[in-house]
Design a protein around this motif. Structure first.
Motif, short mmCIF file in Angstrom:
data_model
loop_
_atom_site.label_atom_id
_atom_site.label_comp_id
_atom_site.label_asym_id
_atom_site.label_seq_id
_atom_site.Cartn_x
_atom_site.Cartn_y
_atom_site.Cartn_z
N THR A 140 88.57 4.06 2.51
CA THR A 140 87.53 3.76 3.50
C THR A 140 87.96 4.17 4.91
O THR A 140 87.11 4.29 5.80
N ILE A 143 85.89 7.07 6.23
CA ILE A 143 84.42 7.08 6.31
C ILE A 143 83.86 6.38 7.55
O ILE A 143 82.66 6.21 7.68
N PRO A 146 82.20 0.92 7.84
CA PRO A 146 81.13 0.86 6.84
C PRO A 146 79.88 0.17 7.38
O PRO A 146 79.97 -0.84 8.09
N GLU A 248 79.50 2.71 2.07
CA GLU A 248 78.97 3.82 2.87
C GLU A 248 79.32 3.63 4.33
O GLU A 248 79.11 2.55 4.90
N GLY A 249 79.85 4.70 4.94
CA GLY A 249 80.13 4.69 6.38
C GLY A 249 79.47 5.90 7.02
O GLY A 249 78.97 6.78 6.30
N LEU A 251 80.71 8.46 8.19
CA LEU A 251 81.39 9.73 7.91
C LEU A 251 81.55 10.01 6.42
O LEU A 251 82.10 11.04 6.03
N GLY A 252 81.12 9.07 5.58
CA GLY A 252 81.28 9.34 4.15
C GLY A 252 81.04 8.11 3.28
O GLY A 252 80.73 7.02 3.78
N THR A 253 81.22 8.34 1.97
CA THR A 253 80.97 7.29 0.97
C THR A 253 82.19 7.19 0.05
O THR A 253 82.78 8.21 -0.32
N VAL A 254 82.55 5.97 -0.32
CA VAL A 254 83.58 5.74 -1.34
C VAL A 254 82.91 5.07 -2.53
O VAL A 254 82.14 4.12 -2.36
N LEU A 264 85.39 10.15 -3.20
CA LEU A 264 85.22 10.14 -1.74
C LEU A 264 84.31 11.31 -1.39
O LEU A 264 84.63 12.46 -1.74
N THR A 266 82.50 13.22 1.75
CA THR A 266 82.39 13.35 3.21
C THR A 266 81.73 14.70 3.51
O THR A 266 81.46 15.48 2.59
#
Ligand code: NAD
Ligand code: 89V
Length: 344
Positions: A140, A143, A146, A248-249, A251-254, A264, A266
């Motif tokens: 995380t 990202i 979150p 979800e953040g 800059l991306g998702t885990v 991951l 991004t």
């Protein structure tokens, strides 16, 4: 503490204690000197199985007779307060299985008793010690902060076969399983929650408490989280006892998927990794990831004691998780959202 080996006793020689005892035996800084269960045949058989020199049927007698550094409480939750307070009275550091206790007042009293006595108190909350969630938390970092978390545990596994007390408990899935996912949510979001709404259902006709719960939370920094718990859900493949996650953040998702798969995503692409499955000599399906987490959290407690540090899920920290548990029941009972006081 600077002794060579810490003297440990375990109370509650039932179903889950076998994983604790197996793990204690491979932690070199600890010596399991005694066990205790109010059922004499269980205490005796357990001591024989794990090669423990002495067994007791009365917890007070155990504390009176043994010079202990640590006690590990693995009884069902109705006895947790009494046993933790007993340990505090005898000045023994204490680990207690989840859920900490059955009411918020009991939890607060336990934390305060241990603080007054100056003993370290950790709740054995092990889902955050599953290797996949340690790794997910690290991922995380890529990202950004979150804004959304979904955690779900949807199963149709017959959990009552090995834990029959769950079928007769007035409060079931939030207290027994929700506690793990609420703690994981705090761990993965690195934040506390300020508002909660919960819907509970009982689908299974022959149990007393709720076996389905859906919890929606808002974090202090404004993120949303959704937690789904069910023992009434048929799925293409039964995944018990795996928890799945989506974080979800900006800059991306885990993604935490089944059997150790992590993704991951991004702007620079999509990476995936599969963690090697646990391999402990005593592990038994289907709970291997959790049995490995038992060893990790017990080792963590010992490391913290030796270095004079607070363990991650120390009593006062776990009180926040328990406040979410009790708020979820309040919300379901009153069909209203609950504002939480999770200030520092
Ligand atoms: P269990 O009923 O199989 O075992 C509990 C044992 O404690 C029994 O042998 C009982 O005789 C003994 N006991 C109860 N009260 C006592 C007292 N006051 N003094 C002495 N002995 C006493 O229960 P279990 O399924 O092993 O669960 C124990 C705890 O572990 C629960 O809190 C449960 O939530 C937790 N648990 C955690 C995990 C996990 O970490 N992932 C998994 C399963 C169970
Ligand atoms: O892990 C636990 O705490 C268990 C189970 C996953 C069966 O709910 O009680």
């Amino acid at each position: 503490i600077e002794k060579d080996r810490l003297r440990l006793a375990l109370i509650g020689c039932g179903y889950f204690a076998r994983y604790h005892a197996a793990a204690w035996r491979v932690i070199p800084q600890v010596e399991l000197v005694a066990v205790c269960d109010r059922a004499p045949e269980r205490a005796q058989a357990f001591a024989e199985q794990f090669d423990v020199p002495r067994y007791y049927t009365n917890p007070e007698a155990l504390f009176r007779a043994e010079r202990l550094d640590i006690v590990d409480i693995v009884t069902t939750p109705e006895s947790h307060r009494e046993l933790v307070e007993l340990a505090a009275r005898y000045g023994v550091h204490v680990i207690c299985q989840k859920p900490m206790a059955l009411s918020e007042a009991d939890c607060v009293a336990m934390v305060e008793s241990c603080e007054r006595a100056g003993v370290s108190f950790m709740v054995h909350e092990n889902f955050r010690w599953q290797r996949i969630f340690r790794r997910a938390r690290t991922l995380t970092e890529a990202i950004g902060e979150p804004f959304f978390l979904r955690l779900w545990f949807r199963s149709h596994y017959d959990v009552f076969a090995r834990q029959p007390y769950l079928a007769t408990a007035e409060r079931f899935i939030i207290l027994d399983l929700g506690v793990h996912l609420l703690d994981l949510a705090r761990f993965l979001m690195r934040d506390e929650f300020s508002t909660l709404y919960c819907i509970t259902q009982r689908v299974h006709p022959q149990i007393r408490g709720e076996d389905v719960a859906t919890i929606l939370l808002r974090s202090r920094r404004g993120a949303a989280a959704s937690i789904e718990l069910s023992y009434a859900s048929f799925a293409p493949r039964e995944l018990f006892p795996q928890t799945l996650a989506l974080i979800e953040g900006p800059l991306g998702t885990v993604l935490v998927e089944a059997d150790g798969l992590l993704r991951l995503i991004t702007s620079s692409g999509h990476t995936e990794e599969r963690l090697a499955p646990p391999s402990l000599p005593w592990q038994e399906p289907p709970g291997e990831w959790i049995q490995e987490a038992v060893l990790a959290i017990q080792q963590h407690f010992v490391d913290c004691l030796r270095r004079g540090l607070m363990p991650e899920t120390h009593g006062r920290d776990n009180l926040r998780t328990m406040q979410l548990v009790f708020a979820a029941y309040r919300s379901a009972d009153t069909t209203s959202s609950i504002a939480l006081d999770q200030s520092e």
